[in-house]
Design a protein around this motif. Structure first.
Motif, short mmCIF file in Angstrom:
data_model
loop_
_atom_site.label_atom_id
_atom_site.label_comp_id
_atom_site.label_asym_id
_atom_site.label_seq_id
_atom_site.Cartn_x
_atom_site.Cartn_y
_atom_site.Cartn_z
N THR A 73 30.02 85.21 59.90
CA THR A 73 29.13 85.53 58.79
C THR A 73 27.73 85.79 59.33
O THR A 73 27.27 85.10 60.25
N TYR A 74 27.05 86.80 58.78
CA TYR A 74 25.63 87.01 59.06
C TYR A 74 24.83 86.35 57.96
O TYR A 74 25.11 86.53 56.77
N PHE A 75 23.81 85.61 58.35
CA PHE A 75 22.89 84.95 57.42
C PHE A 75 21.53 85.60 57.57
O PHE A 75 20.98 85.67 58.67
N PHE A 76 20.96 86.09 56.48
CA PHE A 76 19.67 86.77 56.47
C PHE A 76 18.64 85.81 55.90
O PHE A 76 18.77 85.33 54.77
N GLU A 77 17.59 85.54 56.67
CA GLU A 77 16.57 84.56 56.29
C GLU A 77 15.18 85.13 56.57
O GLU A 77 15.02 86.01 57.40
N TYR A 78 14.18 84.60 55.87
CA TYR A 78 12.80 85.04 56.10
C TYR A 78 11.86 83.84 56.08
O TYR A 78 12.17 82.79 55.52
N SER A 79 10.71 84.03 56.73
CA SER A 79 9.69 82.99 56.79
C SER A 79 8.33 83.61 56.47
O SER A 79 8.00 84.69 56.96
N LEU A 80 7.56 82.90 55.67
CA LEU A 80 6.21 83.34 55.33
C LEU A 80 5.15 82.47 56.02
O LEU A 80 3.96 82.62 55.78
N ASP A 81 5.62 81.54 56.89
CA ASP A 81 4.69 80.65 57.59
C ASP A 81 4.89 80.70 59.10
O ASP A 81 5.01 79.67 59.76
N VAL B 188 23.95 97.34 52.95
CA VAL B 188 25.13 97.53 53.79
C VAL B 188 25.61 98.96 53.66
O VAL B 188 25.70 99.50 52.56
N LYS B 189 25.90 99.59 54.79
CA LYS B 189 26.55 100.91 54.79
C LYS B 189 27.83 100.74 55.61
O LYS B 189 27.79 100.59 56.82
N GLU B 190 28.96 100.70 54.92
CA GLU B 190 30.25 100.61 55.59
C GLU B 190 30.79 102.01 55.83
O GLU B 190 30.58 102.91 55.01
N LYS B 191 31.48 102.21 56.93
CA LYS B 191 32.04 103.51 57.26
C LYS B 191 32.89 104.03 56.11
O LYS B 191 33.73 103.33 55.58
N GLY B 192 32.61 105.27 55.70
CA GLY B 192 33.38 105.90 54.65
C GLY B 192 32.98 105.50 53.24
O GLY B 192 33.59 105.92 52.27
N LYS B 193 31.95 104.70 53.10
CA LYS B 193 31.51 104.25 51.78
C LYS B 193 30.03 104.56 51.59
O LYS B 193 29.30 104.80 52.54
N ASP B 194 29.56 104.52 50.35
CA ASP B 194 28.15 104.72 50.06
C ASP B 194 27.36 103.47 50.42
O ASP B 194 27.88 102.36 50.36
N GLU B 195 26.09 103.69 50.76
CA GLU B 195 25.19 102.57 51.04
C GLU B 195 25.03 101.74 49.77
O GLU B 195 24.94 102.29 48.67
N LYS B 196 25.01 100.41 49.89
CA LYS B 196 24.82 99.56 48.72
C LYS B 196 23.95 98.36 49.08
O LYS B 196 23.98 97.87 50.20
N GLN B 197 23.17 97.93 48.11
CA GLN B 197 22.36 96.73 48.30
C GLN B 197 23.21 95.51 47.99
O GLN B 197 23.89 95.47 46.97
N ILE B 198 23.16 94.52 48.90
CA ILE B 198 23.88 93.28 48.62
C ILE B 198 22.93 92.16 48.22
O ILE B 198 23.36 91.14 47.73
N SER B 199 21.63 92.40 48.41
CA SER B 199 20.65 91.40 48.01
C SER B 199 19.28 92.03 47.88
O SER B 199 18.89 92.87 48.69
N THR B 200 18.55 91.62 46.86
CA THR B 200 17.15 91.98 46.70
C THR B 200 16.41 90.71 46.28
O THR B 200 16.78 90.08 45.30
N THR B 201 15.40 90.34 47.03
CA THR B 201 14.63 89.13 46.77
C THR B 201 13.16 89.49 46.64
O THR B 201 12.56 90.00 47.59
N GLU B 202 12.58 89.28 45.48
CA GLU B 202 11.15 89.55 45.29
C GLU B 202 10.35 88.47 46.02
O GLU B 202 10.65 87.28 45.92
N ILE B 203 9.34 88.90 46.75
CA ILE B 203 8.49 87.95 47.49
C ILE B 203 7.03 88.31 47.27
O ILE B 203 6.70 89.43 46.90
N SER B 204 6.18 87.35 47.53
CA SER B 204 4.75 87.57 47.51
C SER B 204 4.21 87.00 48.81
O SER B 204 4.41 85.82 49.09
N TYR B 205 3.59 87.85 49.60
CA TYR B 205 3.08 87.37 50.88
C TYR B 205 1.84 88.14 51.28
O TYR B 205 1.63 89.27 50.86
N ALA B 206 1.03 87.51 52.08
CA ALA B 206 -0.13 88.14 52.68
C ALA B 206 -0.07 87.80 54.17
O ALA B 206 0.25 86.68 54.54
N GLY B 207 -0.31 88.76 54.99
CA GLY B 207 -0.23 88.50 56.42
C GLY B 207 1.12 88.92 56.96
O GLY B 207 1.61 89.99 56.66
N SER B 208 1.75 88.04 57.72
CA SER B 208 2.99 88.42 58.38
C SER B 208 4.22 87.80 57.72
O SER B 208 4.12 86.84 56.96
#
Length: 120
Positions: A59-67, A28-48
């Motif tokens: 609320t924004y929900f961030f999701e990922y799919s490996l299938d 997240v980079k909010e106006k007037g503030k430094d960039e900060k990580q709000i989440s880091t998730t280690e993953i293992s994937y091959a392909g897409s």
């Protein structure tokens, strides 16, 4: 490389795949503030990998799919208000890729983008 929700040049949220550490990173980079990580998730994937940002109940929900999008795993949440400002009706969704100012031979490949609007 990944996707970004942008309100202004100095007010945005990025949802990216970091090829070096095989991690999904929400920043997240909010106006007037430094960039900060709000989440880091280690993953293992091959392909897409499919990244999804869903908006509901201010609320924004961030999701990922490996299938290929059959199943999604939650990664992070943030307030939608982080990328809104007075007098503006919303934010823009876009593709995001950076080498952070460094020379690089890396690349990003996007097979498709799908936007589904919903009535609030």
């Amino acid at each position: 490389a990944g996707v970004a929700i942008v309100q202004k040049d100095d007010n945005y949220i990025t949802f990216t795949v970091n090829a070096v550490s095989s991690a999904l990173v929400v920043t997240v980079k909010e106006k007037g503030k430094d960039e900060k990580q709000i989440s880091t998730t280690e993953i293992s994937y091959a392909g897409s990998i499919v990244l999804k940002i869903r908006s509901a109940d201010h609320t924004y929900f961030f999701e990922y799919s490996l299938d290929e999008g059959a199943n999604f795993t939650p990664c992070a949440e943030s307030s939608a208000g982080l990328v809104l400002s007075l007098g503006y009706t919303g934010s823009c969704l876009g593709l995001y890729c950076t080498s952070k100012g460094q020379k690089s031979q890396d690349f990003a490949s996007y097979a498709w983008v799908k936007h589904m609007a919903s009535i609030r």
